[in-house]
Write a protein that holds these residues in place. Structure first.
Motif, PDB file in Angstrom:
ATOM      1  N   THR A 265       0.714 -21.707 -24.384  1.00 43.54           N
ATOM      2  CA  THR A 265       1.808 -21.969 -23.512  1.00 43.54           C
ATOM      3  C   THR A 265       0.984 -21.863 -22.043  1.00 43.54           C
ATOM      4  O   THR A 265       0.305 -20.466 -22.015  1.00 43.54           O
ATOM      5  CB  THR A 265       2.852 -21.318 -23.421  1.00 43.54           C
ATOM      6  N   ILE A 266       0.883 -22.140 -20.797  1.00 42.04           N
ATOM      7  CA  ILE A 266       1.220 -22.097 -19.687  1.00 42.04           C
ATOM      8  C   ILE A 266       1.529 -21.518 -18.728  1.00 42.04           C
ATOM      9  O   ILE A 266       3.059 -22.336 -18.781  1.00 42.04           O
ATOM     10  CB  ILE A 266      -0.165 -22.686 -18.856  1.00 42.04           C
ATOM     11  N   GLU A 267       1.599 -20.168 -18.460  1.00 42.82           N
ATOM     12  CA  GLU A 267       3.377 -20.489 -17.034  1.00 42.82           C
ATOM     13  C   GLU A 267       3.663 -21.325 -16.312  1.00 42.82           C
ATOM     14  O   GLU A 267       2.721 -21.903 -15.744  1.00 42.82           O
ATOM     15  CB  GLU A 267       2.731 -19.157 -16.448  1.00 42.82           C
ATOM     16  N   PRO A 268       4.621 -22.146 -16.880  1.00 37.74           N
ATOM     17  CA  PRO A 268       5.275 -23.263 -16.604  1.00 37.74           C
ATOM     18  C   PRO A 268       6.404 -22.941 -15.338  1.00 37.74           C
ATOM     19  O   PRO A 268       6.848 -24.074 -14.720  1.00 37.74           O
ATOM     20  CB  PRO A 268       6.029 -23.543 -17.579  1.00 37.74           C
ATOM     21  N   ALA A 269       6.419 -21.797 -14.575  1.00 43.60           N
ATOM     22  CA  ALA A 269       7.557 -21.543 -13.530  1.00 43.60           C
ATOM     23  C   ALA A 269       7.408 -21.756 -12.801  1.00 43.60           C
ATOM     24  O   ALA A 269       8.016 -23.417 -11.450  1.00 43.60           O
ATOM     25  CB  ALA A 269       7.891 -20.029 -13.635  1.00 43.60           C
ATOM     26  N   PRO A 270       6.059 -22.452 -12.177  1.00 44.12           N
ATOM     27  CA  PRO A 270       5.033 -23.048 -10.931  1.00 44.12           C
ATOM     28  C   PRO A 270       5.899 -24.444 -10.896  1.00 44.12           C
ATOM     29  O   PRO A 270       6.162 -25.237 -10.065  1.00 44.12           O
ATOM     30  CB  PRO A 270       4.152 -22.368 -10.284  1.00 44.12           C
ATOM     31  N   TYR A 271       5.450 -25.170 -11.914  1.00 45.68           N
ATOM     32  CA  TYR A 271       5.443 -25.953 -12.113  1.00 45.68           C
ATOM     33  C   TYR A 271       6.902 -26.806 -12.648  1.00 45.68           C
ATOM     34  O   TYR A 271       6.662 -27.962 -12.006  1.00 45.68           O
ATOM     35  CB  TYR A 271       4.355 -26.784 -13.158  1.00 45.68           C
ATOM     36  N   GLU A 272       7.748 -25.767 -13.090  1.00 52.25           N
ATOM     37  CA  GLU A 272       9.153 -26.417 -13.270  1.00 52.25           C
ATOM     38  C   GLU A 272       9.916 -26.304 -11.154  1.00 52.25           C
ATOM     39  O   GLU A 272      10.739 -27.248 -11.334  1.00 52.25           O
ATOM     40  CB  GLU A 272      10.254 -25.775 -13.723  1.00 52.25           C
ATOM     41  N   ALA A 273       9.219 -25.500  -9.938  1.00 55.24           N
ATOM     42  CA  ALA A 273      10.024 -25.365  -9.392  1.00 55.24           C
ATOM     43  C   ALA A 273       9.292 -26.893  -8.589  1.00 55.24           C
ATOM     44  O   ALA A 273      10.219 -27.121  -7.191  1.00 55.24           O
ATOM     45  CB  ALA A 273       8.934 -24.484  -8.625  1.00 55.24           C
TER      46      ALA A 273
ATOM     47  N   VAL B  96      -4.370 -27.582 -16.299  1.00 50.25           N
ATOM     48  CA  VAL B  96      -3.495 -27.449 -15.106  1.00 50.25           C
ATOM     49  C   VAL B  96      -4.174 -25.829 -14.913  1.00 50.25           C
ATOM     50  O   VAL B  96      -4.888 -24.618 -16.017  1.00 50.25           O
ATOM     51  CB  VAL B  96      -2.066 -27.233 -15.444  1.00 50.25           C
ATOM     52  N   ASP B  97      -3.778 -25.377 -13.961  1.00 52.99           N
ATOM     53  CA  ASP B  97      -3.755 -24.060 -13.957  1.00 52.99           C
ATOM     54  C   ASP B  97      -2.581 -22.544 -13.812  1.00 52.99           C
ATOM     55  O   ASP B  97      -2.379 -22.837 -13.902  1.00 52.99           O
ATOM     56  CB  ASP B  97      -4.066 -23.783 -11.976  1.00 52.99           C
ATOM     57  N   GLY B  98      -3.105 -21.289 -14.341  1.00 47.47           N
ATOM     58  CA  GLY B  98      -1.744 -20.301 -14.316  1.00 47.47           C
ATOM     59  C   GLY B  98      -1.937 -19.693 -15.668  1.00 47.47           C
ATOM     60  O   GLY B  98      -3.713 -19.602 -16.119  1.00 47.47           O
ATOM     61  N   VAL B  99      -1.194 -18.622 -15.698  1.00 47.37           N
ATOM     62  CA  VAL B  99      -2.262 -17.443 -16.443  1.00 47.37           C
ATOM     63  C   VAL B  99      -1.442 -18.155 -17.991  1.00 47.37           C
ATOM     64  O   VAL B  99      -0.181 -18.514 -18.289  1.00 47.37           O
ATOM     65  CB  VAL B  99      -0.903 -16.202 -16.138  1.00 47.37           C
ATOM     66  N   LEU B 100      -2.625 -17.422 -19.158  1.00 49.14           N
ATOM     67  CA  LEU B 100      -2.081 -17.848 -20.083  1.00 49.14           C
ATOM     68  C   LEU B 100      -0.736 -17.146 -21.018  1.00 49.14           C
ATOM     69  O   LEU B 100      -0.843 -16.170 -21.335  1.00 49.14           O
ATOM     70  CB  LEU B 100      -3.281 -17.517 -20.987  1.00 49.14           C
TER      71      LEU B 100
ATOM     72  N   VAL C  61      -5.658 -19.179 -16.625  1.00 51.51           N
ATOM     73  CA  VAL C  61      -6.768 -20.602 -16.578  1.00 51.51           C
ATOM     74  C   VAL C  61      -6.967 -21.251 -15.861  1.00 51.51           C
ATOM     75  O   VAL C  61      -5.732 -21.159 -15.009  1.00 51.51           O
ATOM     76  CB  VAL C  61      -6.269 -21.278 -17.721  1.00 51.51           C
ATOM     77  N   GLN C  62      -7.945 -21.936 -15.057  1.00 46.06           N
ATOM     78  CA  GLN C  62      -8.506 -22.404 -14.554  1.00 46.06           C
ATOM     79  C   GLN C  62      -9.167 -24.406 -15.068  1.00 46.06           C
ATOM     80  O   GLN C  62      -9.947 -24.193 -15.471  1.00 46.06           O
ATOM     81  CB  GLN C  62      -9.180 -22.098 -13.344  1.00 46.06           C
ATOM     82  N   ALA C  63      -8.321 -25.076 -14.388  1.00 47.32           N
ATOM     83  CA  ALA C  63      -8.310 -26.342 -15.306  1.00 47.32           C
ATOM     84  C   ALA C  63      -9.588 -26.809 -14.310  1.00 47.32           C
ATOM     85  O   ALA C  63      -9.932 -26.660 -13.209  1.00 47.32           O
ATOM     86  CB  ALA C  63      -7.035 -27.411 -14.904  1.00 47.32           C
ATOM     87  N   PRO C  64     -10.582 -27.890 -15.304  1.00 48.73           N
ATOM     88  CA  PRO C  64     -10.897 -27.995 -16.592  1.00 48.73           C
ATOM     89  C   PRO C  64     -11.397 -27.001 -17.608  1.00 48.73           C
ATOM     90  O   PRO C  64     -12.450 -26.204 -16.720  1.00 48.73           O
ATOM     91  CB  PRO C  64     -11.218 -29.555 -16.597  1.00 48.73           C
ATOM     92  N   GLU C  65     -10.773 -26.237 -18.344  1.00 49.28           N
ATOM     93  CA  GLU C  65     -11.574 -24.976 -19.061  1.00 49.28           C
ATOM     94  C   GLU C  65     -10.624 -25.439 -20.655  1.00 49.28           C
ATOM     95  O   GLU C  65      -9.842 -25.453 -20.952  1.00 49.28           O
ATOM     96  CB  GLU C  65     -10.748 -23.394 -18.355  1.00 49.28           C
ATOM     97  N   GLU C  66     -12.177 -24.809 -20.922  1.00 45.16           N
ATOM     98  CA  GLU C  66     -12.268 -24.800 -22.612  1.00 45.16           C
ATOM     99  C   GLU C  66     -11.458 -23.622 -23.216  1.00 45.16           C
ATOM    100  O   GLU C  66     -11.393 -22.438 -22.987  1.00 45.16           O
ATOM    101  CB  GLU C  66     -13.767 -24.462 -23.266  1.00 45.16           C
ATOM    102  N   LEU C  67     -10.295 -24.270 -23.993  1.00 47.27           N
ATOM    103  CA  LEU C  67      -9.240 -23.067 -24.183  1.00 47.27           C
ATOM    104  C   LEU C  67      -9.315 -22.900 -26.718  1.00 47.27           C
ATOM    105  O   LEU C  67      -9.778 -21.632 -26.478  1.00 47.27           O
ATOM    106  CB  LEU C  67      -7.711 -23.773 -24.536  1.00 47.27           C
ATOM    107  N   ALA C  68     -10.081 -23.939 -26.721  1.00 47.35           N
ATOM    108  CA  ALA C  68     -10.286 -23.796 -28.450  1.00 47.35           C
ATOM    109  C   ALA C  68     -11.390 -25.058 -29.035  1.00 47.35           C
ATOM    110  O   ALA C  68     -11.295 -26.332 -28.075  1.00 47.35           O
ATOM    111  CB  ALA C  68      -9.088 -23.334 -29.297  1.00 47.35           C
ATOM    112  N   THR C  69     -11.762 -25.086 -30.208  1.00 49.34           N
ATOM    113  CA  THR C  69     -11.729 -26.437 -30.695  1.00 49.34           C
ATOM    114  C   THR C  69     -11.199 -27.400 -31.876  1.00 49.34           C
ATOM    115  O   THR C  69     -11.191 -25.805 -32.097  1.00 49.34           O
ATOM    116  CB  THR C  69     -13.654 -26.236 -30.904  1.00 49.34           C
TER     117      THR C  69
END
Length: 427
Positions: free
Chosen positions: A101-109, A78-82, A201-209
């Motif tokens: 954790t990607i900022e959940p507030a917009p998705y909670e709304a 998902v898109d959002g600030v890490l 973070v702009q989906a889909p984006e690699e975060l780690a392996t």
């Protein structure tokens, strides 16, 4: 006076010449006597073995590279600030551990909004349900037309569809909200973070392996002959032995420690031969509890039980290097040593496989090679050497005795012969 002196001088010279001639004759007779004594050389005692076919086990080693087939790339979905990273980079994580954790507030709304839309759709569906029931009763009383009843039924179905759509939208919003918490999909060692905290973070984006390290897989190529032998062993019900594999890291060997090893099993054997290399792809799996071996590492894989069926094998010390190539000494029908040129195959511990040059029943000299020459009479002794009988464990156990002198082909044979006799053993 002068003639008498000359005569005396000539007389003395003649006597000396006759003496020298007699002495030379004596030397020639002595030399001839010595040569004649060499032809009467006594028989040479040597151990002799009868040639017969054996099944021989080989230890085969192949270059390989460590892999981890279950390696996973953790993606932001998902898109959002890490907002946060919840692990230490390079550490071991377990499946289900929270990683980011990607900022959940917009998705909670969005979830709350979809909940309200669902409630509204449910209320509309309730009203449509009551209207449809009322119009159905009135239609039975002939108080409304059939068209009015049908319209009420259609409104009910539309309201029910709106409820379903609102539920689907809510489910989607809840899934997106769940993606704001990134959890580990597998257990393993996690890499450095590809995105720093605070970045978008702009989906889909690699975060780690995440790389699982236990077990590990190793892929390698083996010659078609070895693959054929392994398949034959499997068909004969010997897979438990044939599939044994040993992983070795040669670079870890030191003056005081052997190279690190892991024991595992052959997990995959390819079904086709590569036409360009005449090899077959294979894969082995190894338990890596200490997590010492890492993907990408170059190693060697050994298969200690690759069989060769119905082959002729002699102790490697019996093979010497003649003028025309490798040779062995056999005892002919007259009881004398005869050089026999042979073609060499693979080495199985202290045993050398012979591919050409020997026949069943040939009697091969296997001891005292440095003292034997072609044409020597041989006092044949039963073969009682320390070299083990070629069996299924020949590849694992090169020598039954700690001090057994085992060669590796003709070079090892020449070395052992030289150490034993001080000669090079070659003709």
């Amino acid at each position: 006076m002068r003639p008498n002196f000359l005569n005396r001088t000539l007389g003395l010279g003649g006597v000396m010449l006759v003496s020298l001639a007699l002495s030379a004759c004596g030397d020639d007779q002595q030399s001839s006597s010595q040569q004649g004594g060499g032809q009467q050389k006594p028989p040479v005692q040597a151990e002799v073995m009868d040639v017969k076919a054996h099944d021989v086990s080989l230890t085969k080693a192949y270059p390989a590279q460590v892999r981890s087939n279950r390696e996973v790339t953790v993606m932001g979905r998902v898109d959002g600030v890490l907002e946060a990273r919840h692990y230490r980079e390079g550490s071991m994580v377990e499946k289900g551990d929270k990683l980011f954790t990607i900022e959940p507030a917009p998705y909670e709304a969005t979830v709350e909004q979809n909940k309200a839309d669902l409630q509204s759709a449910q209320a509309e569906a309730y009203r449509a349900q009551r209207d449809a029931e009322r119009y159905a009763r009135l239609y039975k009383q002939n108080s409304v037309s059939q068209q009015q009843r049908d319209q009420a039924q259609a409104d009910l179905r539309t309201a029910q569809a709106s409820v379903a759509q609102a539920k689907a939208a809510l489910d989607s919003a809840q899934i997106d909200l769940g993606y704001t918490e990134v959890n580990a999909p597998v257990s393993g060692m996690i890499s450095l973070s590809e995105v720093n905290v605070g970045n978008l973070v702009q989906a889909p984006e690699e975060l780690a392996t995440i790389t699982p390290l236990d077990p590990i897989e190793v892929r390698f190529s083996l010659p078609a002959d070895d693959a054929f032998a392994l398949r034959r062993q499997r068909q004969q019900g010997d897979a438990d032995v044939a599939d044994v594999a040993v992983l070795t890291a040669p670079d870890t060997k030191s003056a005081t420690h052997d190279a690190m090893q892991l024991k595992g099993r052959l997990d995959f054997l390819g079904s086709r031969v590569d036409e360009s290399t005449s090899t077959v792809q294979a894969e082995a799996v190894f338990e890596n509890a200490d997590q010492v071996f890492l993907p990408g590492q170059f190693v060697r894989v050994s298969l200690p039980n690759v069989m060769r069926y119905d082959v002729y094998a002699v102790p490697a010390v019996a093979v010497t290097e003649g003028l025309k190539g490798p040779q062995v000494y056999v005892v002919n029908g007259e009881g004398k040593a005869e050089a026999r040129f042979v073609s060499l195959g693979e080495v199985a511990g202290d045993w050398q496989i012979i591919t050409e040059g020997l026949n069943p029943g040939d009697r091969v000299i296997v001891s005292g090679i440095g003292t034997v020459s072609a044409g020597d009479a041989i006092d044949a002794q039963a073969f009682t050497g320390k070299v083990p009988e070629p069996q299924n464990n020949a590849g694992e156990n090169p020598s039954q005795e700690p001090d057994a002198q085992g060669g590796e082909g003709t070079q090892g044979a020449a070395r052992d012969t030289k150490e034993a006799t001080g000669q090079d053993g070659a003709n």
